[in-house]
Design a protein around this motif. Structure first.
Motif, PDB file in Angstrom:
ATOM      1  N   ASP A 253       0.830  -1.206   0.000  1.00 29.38           N
ATOM      2  CA  ASP A 253       0.000   0.000   0.000  1.00 29.38           C
ATOM      3  C   ASP A 253       0.866   1.258   0.000  1.00 29.38           C
ATOM      4  O   ASP A 253       0.604   2.214  -0.746  1.00 29.38           O
TER       5      ASP A 253
ATOM      6  N   ARG B 248      -2.004  -4.412  -6.984  1.00 33.27           N
ATOM      7  CA  ARG B 248      -2.378  -5.827  -7.129  1.00 33.27           C
ATOM      8  C   ARG B 248      -1.757  -6.680  -6.024  1.00 33.27           C
ATOM      9  O   ARG B 248      -2.402  -7.603  -5.508  1.00 33.27           O
TER      10      ARG B 248
ATOM     11  N   LYS C 272      -3.843  -5.964  -2.913  1.00 29.03           N
ATOM     12  CA  LYS C 272      -5.149  -6.621  -2.892  1.00 29.03           C
ATOM     13  C   LYS C 272      -5.040  -8.088  -2.494  1.00 29.03           C
ATOM     14  O   LYS C 272      -5.750  -8.556  -1.592  1.00 29.03           O
TER      15      LYS C 272
ATOM     16  N   ARG D  89      -3.956  -8.453   1.215  1.00 22.85           N
ATOM     17  CA  ARG D  89      -5.009  -8.091   2.168  1.00 22.85           C
ATOM     18  C   ARG D  89      -6.047  -9.195   2.257  1.00 22.85           C
ATOM     19  O   ARG D  89      -6.474  -9.577   3.352  1.00 22.85           O
TER      20      ARG D  89
ATOM     21  N   GLU E 180     -10.970  -3.914  -0.373  1.00 22.95           N
ATOM     22  CA  GLU E 180     -10.528  -4.493  -1.644  1.00 22.95           C
ATOM     23  C   GLU E 180     -11.627  -5.284  -2.324  1.00 22.95           C
ATOM     24  O   GLU E 180     -11.696  -5.326  -3.559  1.00 22.95           O
TER      25      GLU E 180
END
Length: 332
Positions: free
Chosen positions: A64, A70, A73, A76, A134
């Protein structure tokens, strides 16, 4: 005097016979000194999933901050999935879901289980909010609630990353505070093994799920975690005295040997996967499997160490010989 007696070197270089035979460690009626842990495969699965979640949370926070959407995401979501699996395995092992709730009634700093429960409570919300941000559909992101979740995603992810090292390592403290010899004697090394193993698995997950061009941090985390795991895991084979036999023999040895092969191969692959998607995926899967087998091998070593009285008696006698009888009592 019986030939079964051992011979030792005398003062003049000759061999003298012992006055007493070599001690054999037999328990009352041949029963184990300690009760064998009743835990099943759910416990090592819980250990693995929690470590994977923690490493993914760390990777997600870094992705982040460095604008790798990508990688952010997938990690997470991986952190949430690992946490959910870990909680499922834990509650399934406890037998009744309300037992986890009961642990929240008190905070006991002297209890690793209590501390670990509150670490999970502090860790979970941030993981959940950042993952929901996300997974939220685009049409919901334009709503007031969606915008609020989007604004909270970064601080939530950073807060979970701050707690993640505790999630990765507290289970090692939990095991080493039991009377199981293979875990208790390894208390100085298990947190490093578990943290390295978690980092290797999280890096491997990022290598499998993220595109190669964004997976640089995952590859570096995987390599660092694998080296840490391999180096500190070897100490369990060499630094624990007679208890090391539990790690070097039987099913525990076979599981940990395969873990070492897979982790070393995955670490090598992480250095070569900068351009090849196939190498990245294969290496990441090897690291994930190696981490899982490491936890299972340590679990098996602990179970085996409760079956032979020598793993309990010999370390206690050694502590007494060193003038530390209190240490012998604490391990009982």
């Amino acid at each position: 005097m019986s030939r079964a007696l051992n011979r030792v070197a005398g003062g003049d270089g000759t061999k003298e016979e012992r006055a007493v035979p070599k001690a054999s460690f037999r328990s009352y009626y041949g029963r184990p000194v300690l009760k064998q842990p009743v835990w099943e495969w759910l416990v090592p699965a819980y250990l693995f999933a929690g470590g994977l979640s923690a490493a993914c949370a760390e990777l997600a926070a870094g992705a982040d901050l460095t604008r790798r959407p990508r990688l952010r995401k997938v990690t997470r979501v991986g952190a949430l999935g690992g946490l959910g699996a870990s909680m499922y395995f834990l509650i399934a092992d406890l037998g009744r879901p309300e037992r986890f709730h009961h642990m929240l009634r008190v905070a006991k700093p002297s209890s690793p289980m209590s501390v670990g429960t509150w670490i999970l409570v502090a860790y979970g919300p941030g993981v959940g909010v950042s993952a929901v941000a996300e997974l939220m559909p685009k049409r919901l992101r334009r709503t007031m609630l969606g915008k609020l979740v989007g604004k909270l995603a970064r601080p939530a992810g950073l807060s979970s990353a701050a707690v993640a090292p505790g999630v990765a390592s507290y289970t090692a403290v939990l095991l080493s505070h039991t009377a199981v010899p293979a875990w208790n004697e390894a208390r100085d090394w298990l947190p490093f093994v578990f943290t390295g193993s978690a980092a290797a698995s999280g890096g491997g997950f990022g290598m499998v799920c993220a595109p190669v061009e964004e997976a640089g941090p995952a590859r570096r985390l995987a390599a660092a975690g694998a080296v840490t795991e391999l180096v500190t895991s070897r100490q369990l084979d060499e630094r624990l005295g007679v208890v090391s036999e539990a790690y070097r023999t039987g099913r525990a040895h076979r599981l940990r040997q395969w873990s070492e092969y897979l982790t070393a191969g995955g670490a090598l692959g992480s250095l070569l996967a900068g351009r090849s998607r196939g190498v990245a995926v294969a290496s990441g899967l090897a690291l994930l499997a190696g981490s899982a087998l490491q936890r299972l091998g340590i679990f098996e070593a602990g179970v085996e160490s409760t079956r032979d009285p020598k793993y309990v008696v010999v370390p206690q006698r050694q502590r007494v010989d060193r003038g530390n009888p209190a240490g012998a009592e604490s391990a009982q």
